[in-house]
Design an enzyme around this catalytic site. Structure first.
Site, PDB file in Angstrom:
ATOM      1  N   TYR A 259      25.398  16.348  -1.746  1.00  0.00           N
ATOM      2  CA  TYR A 259      24.056  16.827  -2.125  1.00  0.00           C
ATOM      3  C   TYR A 259      23.086  16.643  -0.966  1.00  0.00           C
ATOM      4  O   TYR A 259      22.355  17.572  -0.598  1.00  0.00           O
ATOM      5  CB  TYR A 259      23.580  16.048  -3.357  1.00  0.00           C
ATOM      6  CG  TYR A 259      22.195  16.414  -3.856  1.00  0.00           C
ATOM      7  CD1 TYR A 259      21.992  17.559  -4.624  1.00  0.00           C
ATOM      8  CD2 TYR A 259      21.086  15.594  -3.593  1.00  0.00           C
ATOM      9  CE1 TYR A 259      20.725  17.885  -5.099  1.00  0.00           C
ATOM     10  CE2 TYR A 259      19.826  15.916  -4.059  1.00  0.00           C
ATOM     11  CZ  TYR A 259      19.646  17.061  -4.821  1.00  0.00           C
ATOM     12  OH  TYR A 259      18.385  17.385  -5.287  1.00  0.00           O
TER      13      TYR A 259
ATOM     14  N   LYS B  30      21.228  19.661   0.983  1.00  0.00           N
ATOM     15  CA  LYS B  30      19.759  19.795   0.996  1.00  0.00           C
ATOM     16  C   LYS B  30      19.221  19.708   2.428  1.00  0.00           C
ATOM     17  O   LYS B  30      18.231  20.373   2.757  1.00  0.00           O
ATOM     18  CB  LYS B  30      19.115  18.745   0.087  1.00  0.00           C
ATOM     19  CG  LYS B  30      19.386  18.944  -1.406  1.00  0.00           C
ATOM     20  CD  LYS B  30      18.801  20.251  -1.933  1.00  0.00           C
ATOM     21  CE  LYS B  30      18.811  20.296  -3.462  1.00  0.00           C
ATOM     22  NZ  LYS B  30      18.309  21.578  -3.996  1.00  0.00           N
TER      23      LYS B  30
END
Ligand SMILES: NC(=O)c1ccc[n+]([C@@H]2O[C@H](COP(=O)([O-])OP(=O)(O)OC[C@H]3O[C@@H](n4cnc5c(N)ncnc54)[C@H](O)[C@@H]3O)[C@@H](O)[C@H]2O)c1
Length: 273
Positions: free
Chosen positions: A154, A158
């Site tokens: 993640y 991002k």
């Protein structure tokens, strides 16, 4: 009047991941309030059904090329912008990096990165064809600015979204297409844990002392999508209660941990009293 620049009347904005009552739902509502025609995209039909009937609703899987094309085809002209909301960290995406498996990695990057590129590209192609310019905003995360321990994919995805934002801003500036991102902090959504105002949070790293709301994010998105931000592109706007501003060198009372001089400590603590 400068507040006129907030208005989006007669312009279409696509919101991916608009269902579910979280950040996407709030972004769509804020943009609609400013006059935009909303194209609400979600792969969950029930979540779309719960949204206002004034929206153009598109049930599509934006991980596929066909899904992306169906979204752009459904958008009434003139298209103005896109908010990339689809993303998140699901329970299977949490694990120590030493144990991380390839399928965990791939599914997190699918959820958080690849569609941002290809939906943005499809929207930008339409904007270039229209010769109107436009605005694209992606919901990134503080986890893409600093480390994201135990959800490494993640954080990586991002962070990549921020790099993508900067690159697209440079390439598409010549067409009047602005590309920005929001680094969202910890936001209370229907699927996030429900913590109400918690003063202890200010000690634990959020100077404003509370979790964020979907409307906190929607307000920033409204600024970035509208002409209020006409001279802003490639930016990462933190909406995190100040959480990114505190580094580990400050203790819970914001005193630098490397300061041991009693005279200085006395002055700092005296001024806090
Ligand atoms: N909630 C937080 O604390 C927080 C913090 C930082 C960043 N963010 C980011 O904000 C965004 C939204 O978070 P949320 O908690 O509101 O998410 P959410 O899960 O409530 O909403 C995401 C929506 O996307 C839809 N979706 C998922 N895959 C799709 C696909 N392939 N095609 C079409 N639709 C699809 C889902 O059905 C869902 O309705 C994410 O990008 C997340 O990473 C959230």
């Amino acid at each position: 009047m400068i507040t006129d620049r907030l208005r989006l009347d007669g312009r279409t904005v696509i919101v991916s991941g608009a269902g579910g009552g979280g950040i996407g739902t709030s972004c769509a509502a804020a943009l609609a309030e400013a006059g935009a025609t909303i194209v609400a995209v979600d792969r969950d039909a029930q979540r779309l059904a719960d949204l206002p009937d004034t929206y153009v609703k598109v049930e599509a899987d934006i991980f596929t090329a066909e899904g992306v094309q169906s979204v752009v085809d459904a958008a009434p002209a003139p298209l103005h912008g896109l908010v990339n909301v689809v993303g998140g960290s699901l329970p299977p995406h949490w694990a120590p990096a030493l144990d991380y498996a390839r399928d965990q990695w791939d599914s997190s990057l699918d959820l958080n990165l690849h569609h941002v590129m290809f939906l943005s590209q499809a929207v930008a192609r339409k904007l270039v064809e229209q010769n109107t310019g436009g605005s694209i905003t992606t919901i990134a995360s503080t986890g893409g600015v600093v480390a994201a321990p135990f959800h490494v994919a993640y954080g990586t995805a991002k962070a990549a979204v921020l790099g993508l934002t900067r690159t697209l801003a440079l390439e598409w500036g010549q067409y009047g297409i602005r590309v920005n991102a929001v680094a969202a902090g910890s936001i209370t959504t229907p699927r996030a844990t429900k913590t109400v105002q918690d003063p202890a949070l200010s000690k634990r790293g959020v100077p404003l002392g509370r979790r964020g709301t979907p409307d906190d994010i929607a307000a920033a998105v409204l600024f970035l999508i509208s002409d209020l931000s006409a001279y802003t592109t490639g930016a990462v706007l933190p909406v995190e209660g100040g959480a990114l501003q505190r580094i580990a060198l400050f203790d819970d009372d914001n005193v630098p941990v490397h300061v041991t001089n009693p005279d200085i400590l006395g002055r700092i603590k005296g001024s806090n009293a």
